[in-house]
Design a protein around this motif. Structure first.
Motif, short mmCIF file in Angstrom:
data_model
loop_
_atom_site.label_atom_id
_atom_site.label_comp_id
_atom_site.label_asym_id
_atom_site.label_seq_id
_atom_site.Cartn_x
_atom_site.Cartn_y
_atom_site.Cartn_z
N LEU A 103 -62.25 3.15 50.47
CA LEU A 103 -63.55 2.50 50.55
C LEU A 103 -64.08 2.59 51.96
O LEU A 103 -63.44 2.16 52.90
CB LEU A 103 -63.38 1.03 50.14
N ARG A 104 -65.27 3.17 52.10
CA ARG A 104 -65.76 3.40 53.45
C ARG A 104 -66.41 2.17 54.08
O ARG A 104 -66.32 1.96 55.26
CB ARG A 104 -66.76 4.55 53.43
N ASN A 105 -67.12 1.39 53.27
CA ASN A 105 -67.77 0.21 53.88
C ASN A 105 -66.78 -0.92 53.91
O ASN A 105 -66.29 -1.32 52.87
CB ASN A 105 -68.99 -0.20 53.06
N ARG A 106 -66.47 -1.42 55.06
CA ARG A 106 -65.43 -2.41 55.18
C ARG A 106 -65.81 -3.69 54.45
O ARG A 106 -66.81 -4.31 54.75
CB ARG A 106 -65.15 -2.70 56.64
N LEU A 154 -55.04 -0.50 57.93
CA LEU A 154 -56.18 0.38 58.11
C LEU A 154 -55.80 1.73 58.71
O LEU A 154 -56.32 2.77 58.32
CB LEU A 154 -57.21 -0.31 59.01
N ASN A 155 -54.85 1.70 59.66
CA ASN A 155 -54.48 2.96 60.29
C ASN A 155 -53.79 3.89 59.32
O ASN A 155 -54.00 5.11 59.34
CB ASN A 155 -53.58 2.69 61.50
N ARG A 209 -56.47 5.32 57.15
CA ARG A 209 -57.23 6.33 57.87
C ARG A 209 -56.45 7.63 57.95
O ARG A 209 -56.97 8.70 57.64
CB ARG A 209 -57.56 5.83 59.28
N GLN A 238 -58.08 -7.40 62.98
CA GLN A 238 -57.13 -6.79 63.91
C GLN A 238 -57.52 -6.94 65.37
O GLN A 238 -56.68 -7.07 66.22
CB GLN A 238 -57.00 -5.30 63.61
N HIS A 239 -58.85 -6.87 65.63
CA HIS A 239 -59.21 -6.83 67.06
C HIS A 239 -59.32 -8.23 67.63
O HIS A 239 -60.24 -8.93 67.31
CB HIS A 239 -60.52 -6.08 67.25
N VAL A 287 -58.98 7.11 46.51
CA VAL A 287 -60.29 6.73 47.03
C VAL A 287 -60.12 5.74 48.17
O VAL A 287 -59.36 4.79 48.07
CB VAL A 287 -61.13 6.07 45.92
N VAL A 341 -57.60 -2.89 47.43
CA VAL A 341 -58.55 -2.64 48.52
C VAL A 341 -58.21 -3.48 49.74
O VAL A 341 -58.28 -3.02 50.88
CB VAL A 341 -59.99 -2.94 48.06
#
Lengths: 173, 227
Positions: A163-166, A138-139, A142, A172-173, A161, A131
């Motif tokens: 995982l939607r909730n980080r 992440l990209n 996605r 990164q930002h 699968v 995970v």
């Protein structure tokens, strides 16, 4: 592996008659025997041929620029991705993550053969990611999730699968 | 639901975080949902909000087919991460909400209940139900084979097994076990379990098992297969 991929690709393109493939060499390069007696060798060659046969040439790119990008990623798949070692996987994922930062699809704004083949090629890598790694790239995650939900692409491969909730704070930002 | 005010940097940041792992606002194809949010933005997001910018440029390329995209336009507050305060136009200013709180503290009358708070409550409920109904999604599971080693051959292996099986966790199901001789009369316990990847990790399991210091000398993962 490549043979299953090609038959999935046929289904994705809507080709009715499945072709018979064979392999050659120890790297199991797929071969397609033509009726005229000549043979098409190589994953990318055969895939491009199938696209033309299905009359879905837009999958190879619309503009000259897009076509070039599609070709670039098809080549990437065969030369860098297939048969890469564990260390190279990290490098590849990092490259892809950077590339996909501002793109929804591999080439241009629509689904192309590059997306399909890169998806097939990278599936076994993404499936094994923890995970935390999926969050780091992440990209890639996605884009991967996006392609695997695209109608008709994911045939023989189990869905991965995402995982939607980080879980991990964004680094990164 | 909702992103907050999309004309403020805070709202844009929510949008950016939301789009970090999604290509579109809703689902996996461009839809009216994307158009609604697109129109709510006053311009292209700045370059440091890379995900929002990526999405913006992508949706911009669909401008010609705006009307033919699937889906139904819903009010802006319906999109976005669940649990966000819906602060789109039409919601009372903070002062009103404070007044509401005061009234509630002293036991509000039914008629006093603000229509907005009711709407927000309903929206949150709908989001919660939607999330619940999406639950039977794929749960990533793995089958792990653990090797638990005792201190010596006089350790009571049945007691050891009981201790291991007493470990209960959400997402952990114990399976078969067997005793495998290692040598000098010592047997190790090989026990299988099925875990949900998101809930249980092998480090946690290791900590819990090695906590039984009287019986367990060490623990190893013998095999780990994804299901």
């Amino acid at each position: 592996m490549a043979l299953k991929e090609l038959s999935s690709l046929e289904k994705c393109l809507g080709l009715k008659k499945p072709n018979k493939y064979s392999t050659q060499g120890e790297k199991k390069v797929p071969v397609l025997q033509n009726n005229q007696g000549s043979a098409l060798v190589g994953l990318v060659t055969i895939a491009s041929h199938l696209v033309c046969e299905a009359q879905r040439t837009e999958l190879l790119g619309d503009s000259a620029e897009q076509r070039a990008v599609v070709q670039q990623w098809l080549e990437y798949r065969v030369t860098r991705l297939d048969g890469c070692s564990k260390d190279e996987v990290k490098v590849i994922l990092k490259e892809l993550n950077q590339y996909l930062e501002d793109k929804v699809y591999m080439a241009g704004n629509c689904f192309t053969l590059a997306d399909a083949l890169m998806y097939y090629g990278i599936h076994h890598i993404v499936m094994e990611l923890a995970v935390e790694e999926k969050e780091r790239y992440l990209n890639v995650t996605r884009w991967f999730d996006h392609i695997q939900h695209y109608p008709g692409v994911r045939h023989h491969l189990p869905p991965v699968v995402v995982l939607r909730n980080r879980v991990y704070p964004s680094s990164q930002h | 639901m909702g992103f907050g005010d999309l004309k403020t940097p805070a709202g844009l940041k929510v949008l950016n975080d939301f789009l970090a792992d999604k290509s579109y606002i809703e689902g996996y194809v461009p839809s009216q949902a994307d158009i609604v949010v697109f129109d709510a933005l006053s311009g292209a997001p700045s370059a440091d909000l890379c995900h929002a910018l990526r999405w913006y440029n992508h949706i911009k390329s669909y401008q010609k087919e705006k009307a033919s995209l699937p889906g139904v336009k819903k009010p802006l507050g319906q999109y976005g991460p669940a649990g966000m305060e819906d602060t789109t136009v039409g919601v009372p200013a903070v002062k009103d909400e404070e007044e509401d709180d005061d009234i509630d503290l002293f036991g509000s009358d039914e008629e006093e209940e603000d229509e907005e708070t009711k709407r927000i409550k309903e929206e949150r409920l709908a989001a919660y139900n939607a999330k619940k109904s999406k639950k039977p999604a794929l749960i990533a599971k793995s089958s792990i084979l653990l090797d638990v080693k005792p201190w010596d051959d006089e350790t009571d292996m049945t007691k050891l097994e009981q201790c291991v099986r007493s470990i209960q966790m959400d997402g952990l199901v114990w399976g078969q076990s067997k005793l495998v001789p290692v040598g000098y009369g010592i047997k190790k316990l090989q026990i299988a379990c099925v875990v949900e990847d998101d809930k249980v990790g092998t480090d946690q399991l290791e900590e819990l098992i090695t906590a039984f210091e009287d019986y367990v000398q060490s623990m190893d993962v013998a095999a780990f297969n994804k299901i």
